[in-house]
Design a protein around this motif. Structure first.
Motif, short mmCIF file in Angstrom:
data_model
loop_
_atom_site.label_atom_id
_atom_site.label_comp_id
_atom_site.label_asym_id
_atom_site.label_seq_id
_atom_site.Cartn_x
_atom_site.Cartn_y
_atom_site.Cartn_z
N ALA A 68 -71.56 -37.84 50.49
CA ALA A 68 -71.08 -39.19 50.17
C ALA A 68 -69.56 -39.24 50.11
N ALA A 69 -68.94 -38.19 49.54
CA ALA A 69 -67.48 -38.16 49.47
C ALA A 69 -66.88 -38.10 50.87
N HIS A 70 -67.46 -37.29 51.71
CA HIS A 70 -67.00 -37.17 53.09
C HIS A 70 -67.00 -38.54 53.78
N PHE A 71 -68.18 -39.18 53.79
CA PHE A 71 -68.31 -40.43 54.54
C PHE A 71 -67.60 -41.59 53.86
N ALA A 72 -67.34 -41.49 52.57
CA ALA A 72 -66.59 -42.56 51.88
C ALA A 72 -65.11 -42.50 52.21
N ASN A 73 -64.64 -41.36 52.69
CA ASN A 73 -63.21 -41.16 52.92
C ASN A 73 -62.82 -41.16 54.39
N ILE A 74 -63.72 -41.55 55.27
CA ILE A 74 -63.38 -41.66 56.69
C ILE A 74 -62.58 -42.94 56.88
N GLU A 75 -61.37 -42.81 57.36
CA GLU A 75 -60.46 -43.96 57.51
C GLU A 75 -60.15 -44.18 58.97
N MET A 76 -61.10 -44.80 59.66
CA MET A 76 -60.94 -45.09 61.07
C MET A 76 -61.37 -46.54 61.33
N PRO A 77 -60.91 -47.11 62.45
CA PRO A 77 -61.10 -48.56 62.65
C PRO A 77 -62.43 -48.96 63.28
N SER A 78 -63.51 -48.31 62.90
CA SER A 78 -64.83 -48.72 63.34
C SER A 78 -65.88 -48.00 62.49
N PRO A 79 -67.00 -48.66 62.17
CA PRO A 79 -68.07 -47.97 61.45
C PRO A 79 -68.73 -46.87 62.28
N LEU A 80 -68.51 -46.85 63.59
CA LEU A 80 -69.11 -45.83 64.42
C LEU A 80 -68.46 -44.46 64.23
N PHE A 81 -67.30 -44.39 63.57
CA PHE A 81 -66.71 -43.11 63.21
C PHE A 81 -67.37 -42.52 61.97
#
Length: 637
Positions: free
Chosen positions: A363-376
């Protein structure tokens, strides 16, 4: 909510409005189909009632999954995306987005109408199999009373680790073995055939090759070049460990229902008071907070308690992926995760806390992805399985560390786990740590062999024999966790997935060795910052192997893992004692007080029943007290 500098860094600098419009359209439509599927996934796996009798169903799960895959598989989207890339349109960041779009769309392209129909039919059969498996009457026959006792697969495995009576342990193992016959009686082989037929129509050798290539970016053959090296490098270790266990505990210790108990059965009971289940949420929260791990405004729903009809494995999914919207607007994630804890069972607290550390790491990993699309920031291909599991397995590995246990493995009275008990567990388990590696390896070797079988050889008798043969070849004897009881193999998302755990464990040891060169890991906020910057923030825009090399400075190998297995027992005890004493000294001068701030709303449920909510209960620790009271009242006769 804006994400400050990170949002600015990933803000789409629109030098091509046509590309921007395409990206916005894909993002918006994907969010919609992703959410619809994930809500059905959670509702069916948790056996929820919802607001209406038909709120969740396997039919709706199949339909929403098909809708998501149809959207991602549209040839028009791939053609438009490829056109922009061929024309070198857009800014650098826009082309990064387009590249991930292309990688994602390519995983779902099925121009062959027969392949599409096969995929749809196989998904429907698989969903029905999963539904029946959730409702399976699982348990063991009590050898004394002759009565059937219902237990989940997790409960049966706990019983095998802790039950004093060998007859009970054997009955629990036989209960696990019954899962294999059950799934074979409920069309698992139809699913295997359908998966293979689809993969071959798409040009792959088989379904295993299809899944690995999509998720990891390299072929099945390349994968087993890596796994074969790990297997051969530990052949001698597993033989030595089995011989040692038989010498120390007798030949019966090698029986699959005895092995885990003989290694540490009595120790598990002694450890139990230092892992009170009702304190697990607080311990996880305090640990992650001290590591500097936050969730950037996310909402997390936890469903931790075992109950009938619930999916038989822990998992973490994201109905709402985290991403940066146009204009630098931050969209926090919404996370669902589950475990199967029985607070009355010996060992449940330790298992629950380890699961919490693992799934909360996801959850921490995926909560901290900062890219301009949900596909990242979605967990399916082309997101690497090894990449996803590396994060969670690194964080759950801390539960075994002496420094972590001094701080977080505490009795209800607040006393830290004694050194002598930690030492006894190391002495009981370290000589046999290779068993875990070989158990993990056995799953991909089984699935490889399964999907390579000619279709006319896919019979229940052959598959039962194949599973036993692989267990003996890889683990040296029949497995404590029978291969056909592993829940991943029947679920599309998790099938041909387990090799990701092996690659991730290689990375975990390499990452730990990297951090330990500079100092301690536990309660070190520099570790959380490094994980976020190097591993989490890019999402699937970078390849797993490149990320590992970028953080650790070396290509991924199994060297650190094998070195840990080969470490001399006395040397390991000396190192752990040094960590234990240092942590004990530091803890003596530290205050435990203060609110835990994970920058996240946490909701704790048991199915449809709300237990606690940090927003409604006045903060994280207040919600922890509500959860504790709930567990204590539930477990009090």
């Amino acid at each position: 909510m804006a994400s400050g500098n990170a949002a600015k860094r990933t803000k789409l600098d629109v030098d091509d409005p046509t590309v921007a419009a395409f990206i916005d359209r894909v993002n918006t439509e994907y969010e919609t189909v992703h959410l619809a599927f994930e809500e059905q996934f959670w509702g069916t796996k948790m056996a929820l009632q919802g607001d209406a009798p038909d709120a969740f169903s396997t039919q709706k799960l199949s339909e929403t999954k098909a809708a998501m895959e149809v959207f991602l598989g549209q040839p028009e989207l791939m053609k438009e995306c490829q056109g922009f890339l061929d024309a070198n349109s857009g800014s650098d960041l826009q082309r990064t987005v387009l590249t991930v779009f292309k990688r994602t769309f390519s995983c779902y392209q099925m121009a062959d109408q027969e392949a599409l129909a096969l995929r749809k039919h196989t998904t429907e059969v698989e969903d029905e199999l999963n539904s029946r498996r959730n409702l399976m009457r699982l348990g063991y026959t009590d050898p004394t009373s002759g009565e059937f006792v219902e237990k989940s697969s997790v409960g049966l495995r706990t019983l095998m680790r802790t039950a004093e009576d060998e007859a009970v342990r054997k009955a629990a193992w036989e209960g696990l073995r019954s899962i294999g016959q059950f799934i074979l009686d409920n069309k698992f082989l139809d699913v295997v055939k359908g998966r293979n037929q689809v993969a071959k129509k798409l040009g792959y050798k088989d379904f295993f090759d299809y899944k690995v290539t999509q998720a990891e970016g390299f072929s099945k053959d390349a994968l087993f070049d890596i796994l074969d090296t790990l297997r051969k490098g530990t052949d001698g270790l597993v033989d030595k460990a089995r011989a040692r266990l038989a010498d120390e505990k007798g030949a019966s210790a090698l029986e699959p229902w005895n092995t885990s108990f003989m290694m540490a059965g009595s120790i598990e009971k002694e450890l139990d008071p230092y892992f009170p289940f009702e304190k697990s949420i607080e311990s996880w929260g305090r640990c992650f907070s001290k590591l500097g791990i936050g969730y950037k405004g996310a909402t997390m729903t936890l469903d931790l308690l075992d109950r009938k009809g619930k999916y038989s494995n822990g998992f973490c999914h994201w109905p709402q992926p985290a991403w940066v919207k146009p204009g630098g607007i931050w969209q926090p994630s919404r996370t669902n995760f589950t475990s199967l804890a029985d607070p009355t069972a010996v060992g449940s607290g330790k298992t629950a806390l380890t699961t919490l550390m693992h799934e909360a790491g996801h959850a921490a990993h995926f909560a901290n992805i900062e890219m301009p699309s949900p596909l990242f920031s979605q967990e399916r291909a082309p997101t690497s399985v090894a990449y996803a599991e590396n994060q969670s397995m690194f964080l759950d590995s801390l539960v075994e560390d002496a420094a972590w246990r001094v701080r977080y493995a505490r009795s209800r009275e607040g006393n830290p786990l004694p050194w002598e008990l930690h030492k006894a567990e190391i002495e009981a388990k370290h000589p046999y740590a290779v068993f875990t590696l070989r158990s993990m390896l056995s799953v991909p070797y089984f699935e490889k062999a399964l999907y390579e079988l000619p279709e006319d050889q896919l019979t229940p008798a052959n598959i039962l024999k194949l599973a036993d043969d692989i267990e003996v070849q890889i683990q040296g004897g029949l497995a404590a966790r029978p291969l056909l009881s592993v829940p991943h193999i029947i679920s599309d998302e998790a099938s041909c997935y387990y090799q990701g755990y092996v690659l991730a464990e290689m990375s975990v040891h390499q990452t730990r060795a990297h951090f330990l060169k500079s100092g301690p890991i536990v309660d070190n906020p520099a570790v959380g910052a490094a994980l976020c910057d190097a591993y989490w923030r890019p999402g699937n825009s970078e390849m797993f192997l490149d990320l590992v090399k970028g953080l650790t400075g070396a290509p991924l190998t199994g060297d650190a893992w094998v070195a840990a297995l080969e470490e001399d027992l006395e040397a390991k005890l000396a190192a752990e004692k040094k960590e234990y004493d240092a942590a004990l000294s530091a803890a003596a001068g530290a205050a435990d007080g203060g609110e835990v701030d994970l920058n996240m709303r946490v909701i704790v449920k048991d199915g449809d029943e709300l237990i606690a909510d940090t927003e409604l209960n006045g903060g994280f620790l207040s919600a922890c007290r509500v959860f504790e009271n709930y567990v204590q009242s539930r477990c009090t006769p």
